[in-house]
Design a protein around this motif. Sequence first.
Motif, PDB file in Angstrom:
ATOM      1  N   ASP A 191      10.346  12.746   6.646  1.00  0.00           N
ATOM      2  CA  ASP A 191      10.440  14.148   5.518  1.00  0.00           C
ATOM      3  C   ASP A 191       9.826  13.503   4.441  1.00  0.00           C
ATOM      4  O   ASP A 191       9.729  12.195   4.083  1.00  0.00           O
ATOM      5  N   VAL A 192       9.513  14.469   3.306  1.00  0.00           N
ATOM      6  CA  VAL A 192       9.009  13.743   2.212  1.00  0.00           C
ATOM      7  C   VAL A 192      10.065  13.103   1.249  1.00  0.00           C
ATOM      8  O   VAL A 192       9.803  12.479   0.455  1.00  0.00           O
ATOM      9  N   PRO A 205       1.590   6.744  16.409  1.00  0.00           N
ATOM     10  CA  PRO A 205       0.222   7.592  16.325  1.00  0.00           C
ATOM     11  C   PRO A 205       0.692   9.030  16.499  1.00  0.00           C
ATOM     12  O   PRO A 205       1.539   9.456  17.155  1.00  0.00           O
ATOM     13  N   GLY A 206       0.196   9.987  15.422  1.00  0.00           N
ATOM     14  CA  GLY A 206       0.554  11.318  15.596  1.00  0.00           C
ATOM     15  C   GLY A 206       1.734  11.629  14.739  1.00  0.00           C
ATOM     16  O   GLY A 206       2.047  12.864  14.386  1.00  0.00           O
ATOM     17  N   SER A 207       2.266  10.713  14.125  1.00  0.00           N
ATOM     18  CA  SER A 207       3.679  11.087  13.193  1.00  0.00           C
ATOM     19  C   SER A 207       3.059  11.905  11.800  1.00  0.00           C
ATOM     20  O   SER A 207       1.758  11.776  11.392  1.00  0.00           O
ATOM     21  N   LEU A 208       3.800  12.316  11.109  1.00  0.00           N
ATOM     22  CA  LEU A 208       3.439  12.849   9.763  1.00  0.00           C
ATOM     23  C   LEU A 208       2.816  11.834   8.759  1.00  0.00           C
ATOM     24  O   LEU A 208       1.876  12.010   8.174  1.00  0.00           O
ATOM     25  N   TYR A 209       3.480  10.543   8.927  1.00  0.00           N
ATOM     26  CA  TYR A 209       2.805   9.469   8.084  1.00  0.00           C
ATOM     27  C   TYR A 209       1.496   9.110   8.708  1.00  0.00           C
ATOM     28  O   TYR A 209       0.450   8.944   7.709  1.00  0.00           O
ATOM     29  N   ALA A 239      -1.019  12.441   7.485  1.00  0.00           N
ATOM     30  CA  ALA A 239      -1.080  12.871   5.995  1.00  0.00           C
ATOM     31  C   ALA A 239      -0.448  11.699   4.818  1.00  0.00           C
ATOM     32  O   ALA A 239      -0.589  12.010   3.685  1.00  0.00           O
ATOM     33  N   ARG A 240       0.404  10.455   5.386  1.00  0.00           N
ATOM     34  CA  ARG A 240       0.713   9.858   4.581  1.00  0.00           C
ATOM     35  C   ARG A 240       1.720  10.625   3.601  1.00  0.00           C
ATOM     36  O   ARG A 240       2.101  11.664   3.908  1.00  0.00           O
ATOM     37  N   GLY A 241       2.399   9.885   2.773  1.00  0.00           N
ATOM     38  CA  GLY A 241       3.275  10.689   1.372  1.00  0.00           C
ATOM     39  C   GLY A 241       4.640  10.958   2.273  1.00  0.00           C
ATOM     40  O   GLY A 241       5.431  11.772   1.335  1.00  0.00           O
ATOM     41  N   SER A 242       5.129  10.601   3.484  1.00  0.00           N
ATOM     42  CA  SER A 242       6.211  10.771   3.906  1.00  0.00           C
ATOM     43  C   SER A 242       7.120   9.651   4.069  1.00  0.00           C
ATOM     44  O   SER A 242       6.405   8.538   4.407  1.00  0.00           O
TER      45      SER A 242
END
Length: 267
Positions: A166-167, A139-143, A146-149
Amino acid sequence: MTRHGAVAASWIEYRRDWTPIEAEVIEEALVTIYINGRELATIMSTPLEQDHLALGFLKNEGFIGGLNEVTDVHISRDGCCVDVWLDHSVAAPKRVIITSGCGGGVTFDDPSIGIEPLRDEVRLEPYRLFDLLNKLHYPGSLYARARGSHSAGLSDGVELLVQTEDVGRHNTIDKLLGASLVQGIETNGRILLATGRISSEMLRKGALMGCPIIASRNSPTSMSVSMAQAWNITLVGYVRRDSLRVYAHPERLGYVDPVQIMPVAGD
């Protein structure tokens, strides 16, 4: 300029009806690495932890052997340039290989040569991989935002020791190694976890880190399977809630029956 890894975005979403959404998308930018004042490589990346990205990239590409060779690291105000200064000069690479996958990765070596088979005899129960991969998307991760990582993690088989996002999937491995260098965490004998496809350059990075088990939610490629078989690396793909596939050296995960894994055609 402060970077957060994701930027505000809006869209119209259809689920039986149209709904306006305000949320985030993953951030992507060109990050250029300079070494001793000379441009070395420009990488599509999520501009977070750029120092870790640069240090891990330099270590994986053989420009440094350890953090003791680094005299200074500076990230530009816009986050798109990383200057790394060393206590020694470096020769310019003779060739550049553009690697497969998102972000357009770069390496200066043929990913299939120059590594001795790993001798570490780490053992792990398969269910541990289910738990560890699940921890990459917290929870709170970039994924989660925003998804896409992509995500990567280094584990001792019980806990995640380091974790990156990272992307670009290959960037996560460089960031992982850079973070390990900065935090003084040993990578040899550890388990490398990833969410992206394990291609040859990903396998090579894991081998250089000394990781005898490399596991992903995604698929390996033909070259990475051949490399894992030759380098004595347990290569695991499609790790799901209660299943996984082992493409090379399943004995580390407790498989005791005689097994003959077919070499990849053409190798």
